[in-house]
Design a protein around this motif. Sequence first.
Motif, PDB file in Angstrom:
ATOM      1  N   ILE A 112      12.509   5.005  -4.075  1.00  0.00           N
ATOM      2  CA  ILE A 112      12.034   3.689  -4.539  1.00  0.00           C
ATOM      3  C   ILE A 112      13.181   2.668  -4.518  1.00  0.00           C
ATOM      4  CG2 ILE A 112      12.282   4.333  -6.978  1.00  0.00           C
ATOM      5  CD1 ILE A 112       9.806   2.550  -7.540  1.00  0.00           C
ATOM      6  N   GLU A 113      14.412   3.132  -4.774  1.00  0.00           N
ATOM      7  CA  GLU A 113      15.572   2.229  -4.710  1.00  0.00           C
ATOM      8  C   GLU A 113      15.724   1.679  -3.294  1.00  0.00           C
ATOM      9  OE1 GLU A 113      15.639   5.186  -6.164  1.00  0.00           O
ATOM     10  OE2 GLU A 113      16.477   4.933  -8.178  1.00  0.00           O
ATOM     11  N   ASP A 114      15.642   2.581  -2.289  1.00  0.00           N
ATOM     12  CA  ASP A 114      15.760   2.129  -0.890  1.00  0.00           C
ATOM     13  C   ASP A 114      14.601   1.213  -0.509  1.00  0.00           C
ATOM     14  OD1 ASP A 114      18.170   3.313  -0.365  1.00  0.00           O
ATOM     15  OD2 ASP A 114      17.320   5.121   0.544  1.00  0.00           O
ATOM     16  N   THR A 115      13.409   1.532  -0.995  1.00  0.00           N
ATOM     17  CA  THR A 115      12.256   0.658  -0.723  1.00  0.00           C
ATOM     18  C   THR A 115      12.552  -0.746  -1.230  1.00  0.00           C
ATOM     19  OG1 THR A 115      10.738   2.520  -0.935  1.00  0.00           O
ATOM     20  CG2 THR A 115       9.777   0.338  -1.185  1.00  0.00           C
ATOM     21  N   LEU A 116      13.053  -0.839  -2.453  1.00  0.00           N
ATOM     22  CA  LEU A 116      13.310  -2.162  -3.052  1.00  0.00           C
ATOM     23  C   LEU A 116      14.439  -2.887  -2.328  1.00  0.00           C
ATOM     24  CD1 LEU A 116      12.848  -1.139  -6.784  1.00  0.00           C
ATOM     25  CD2 LEU A 116      11.375  -2.695  -5.486  1.00  0.00           C
ATOM     26  N   LEU A 117      15.477  -2.166  -1.919  1.00  0.00           N
ATOM     27  CA  LEU A 117      16.576  -2.805  -1.175  1.00  0.00           C
ATOM     28  C   LEU A 117      16.061  -3.366   0.149  1.00  0.00           C
ATOM     29  CD1 LEU A 117      19.511  -0.310  -1.818  1.00  0.00           C
ATOM     30  CD2 LEU A 117      19.399  -2.716  -2.527  1.00  0.00           C
ATOM     31  N   ASN A 118      15.162  -2.622   0.791  1.00  0.00           N
ATOM     32  CA  ASN A 118      14.597  -3.103   2.063  1.00  0.00           C
ATOM     33  C   ASN A 118      13.690  -4.308   1.839  1.00  0.00           C
ATOM     34  OD1 ASN A 118      15.162  -1.302   4.640  1.00  0.00           O
ATOM     35  ND2 ASN A 118      15.284   0.003   2.838  1.00  0.00           N
TER      36      ASN A 118
ATOM     37  N   ASP B  94       0.870  -1.173   0.000  1.00  0.00           N
ATOM     38  CA  ASP B  94       0.000   0.000   0.000  1.00  0.00           C
ATOM     39  C   ASP B  94       0.911   1.230   0.000  1.00  0.00           C
ATOM     40  OD1 ASP B  94      -1.634   2.126   0.479  1.00  0.00           O
ATOM     41  OD2 ASP B  94      -2.813   1.141   2.052  1.00  0.00           O
ATOM     42  N   LEU B  95       1.088   1.811  -1.178  1.00  0.00           N
ATOM     43  CA  LEU B  95       2.103   2.866  -1.319  1.00  0.00           C
ATOM     44  C   LEU B  95       1.746   4.132  -0.543  1.00  0.00           C
ATOM     45  CD1 LEU B  95       2.849   1.994  -4.987  1.00  0.00           C
ATOM     46  CD2 LEU B  95       4.517   1.898  -3.135  1.00  0.00           C
ATOM     47  N   HIS B  96       0.454   4.312  -0.225  1.00  0.00           N
ATOM     48  CA  HIS B  96       0.087   5.482   0.594  1.00  0.00           C
ATOM     49  C   HIS B  96       0.583   5.319   2.028  1.00  0.00           C
ATOM     50  CE1 HIS B  96      -2.248   7.139  -2.624  1.00  0.00           C
ATOM     51  NE2 HIS B  96      -2.906   6.009  -2.749  1.00  0.00           N
ATOM     52  N   LYS B  97       0.758   4.052   2.437  1.00  0.00           N
ATOM     53  CA  LYS B  97       1.186   3.802   3.821  1.00  0.00           C
ATOM     54  C   LYS B  97       2.665   3.429   3.890  1.00  0.00           C
ATOM     55  CE  LYS B  97      -3.337   2.412   5.514  1.00  0.00           C
ATOM     56  NZ  LYS B  97      -4.202   1.269   5.696  1.00  0.00           N
ATOM     57  N   SER B  98       3.353   3.396   2.763  1.00  0.00           N
ATOM     58  CA  SER B  98       4.774   3.017   2.793  1.00  0.00           C
ATOM     59  C   SER B  98       5.619   4.229   3.159  1.00  0.00           C
ATOM     60  CB  SER B  98       5.205   2.481   1.430  1.00  0.00           C
ATOM     61  OG  SER B  98       5.612   3.540   0.602  1.00  0.00           O
TER      62      SER B  98
ATOM     63  N   GLY C  89       9.459  10.206   2.125  1.00  0.00           N
ATOM     64  CA  GLY C  89      10.620  10.633   1.350  1.00  0.00           C
ATOM     65  C   GLY C  89      11.615   9.529   1.020  1.00  0.00           C
ATOM     66  N   GLU C  90      11.331   8.311   1.427  1.00  0.00           N
ATOM     67  CA  GLU C  90      12.243   7.214   1.076  1.00  0.00           C
ATOM     68  C   GLU C  90      12.228   7.011  -0.444  1.00  0.00           C
ATOM     69  OE1 GLU C  90      13.496   3.307   3.317  1.00  0.00           O
ATOM     70  OE2 GLU C  90      11.426   3.129   2.656  1.00  0.00           O
TER      71      GLU C  90
END
Length: 295
Positions: free
Chosen positions: A81-87, A69-73, A78-79
């Motif tokens: 998308i690269e950091d999101t994917l690494l996590n 749920d990208l509204h709650k991510s 400000g994170e």
Amino acid sequence: MQHFLEISELSLDEIENLLERALHFKYQSHYPHLSGYAVANLFYENSTRTRISFEMAANHLSMKVVNIDLHKSSESKGETIEDTLLNLSAMGISHAVIRHSQNGLPKQLAHTLGNKIHIINAGDGQNAHPSQALLDLMTITEQKPDLKNLKIVILGNIRHSRVANSLQSLFKTMQVGELVCIAPKVWQPQIKPYGRVTEDIEDGLKNADVIICLRVQKERLQETEQFDLQEYRKHFALTPHTLKLAHPKAMIMHPGPINHNVEIDSVLVDCPQSFILHQVQNGVFMRMGILEGLT
Ligand code: CP
């Protein structure tokens, strides 16, 4: 394959293998157990068909599925998308299915993240929608396998369509006999990888074996583009009258979502020549092939 990004990155062998696997899955109910894998759906643009069919495909293959749920991510804080994917990768996600409005973003992410996670392009801006093109090809070849002797028409808003881009690329690789793109001047493709372009629907549809209608994407129109819906319908809609120009057994297709009675008359969406829901059904099996091919 490490990533699934664009049709132009697939060889003829890889395309034929994906078709074969998708057909195998369609007619065989014992599926591989790929329970060691986990898929994250990251849809920055809305979707019904693509998101749910990737989820269904992963479930059939016993993969875990997480719908972010990208509204709650934390991207909302400000994170990147690269950091999101690494996590996500650190938590055990093996595949990221990404739809985004930015042209080329999945390719850029694949380049940055390398082999940390498999990136799957589920539609990027106006650039590419490769899984849609493959499921369309599957639907066509089931009915009309002799591609070299087919006339295929793509009708509508071609300039703004990632589906049209991926289809042109795919039909080039598959050496489809004749591809005609029909669109008003303002919506004709700026780059023409394959086929010819016309604004003459009578010439374009004449004896067509397959007609792929595209959605009028009001959200993608530029301010500079004058758009008169009634005028568009008069010259470019698929209606019972214009359908008569095509082969009597022409297949009617549409990637969806449909604007009823805009680019296509409702009566044709649900007629015996329509394969629109076959496309949706095949989408699950093609996406199983894509996920399996990235393990
Ligand atoms: N054809 C397609 O991409 O549909 P969705 O936007 O519903 O996924």
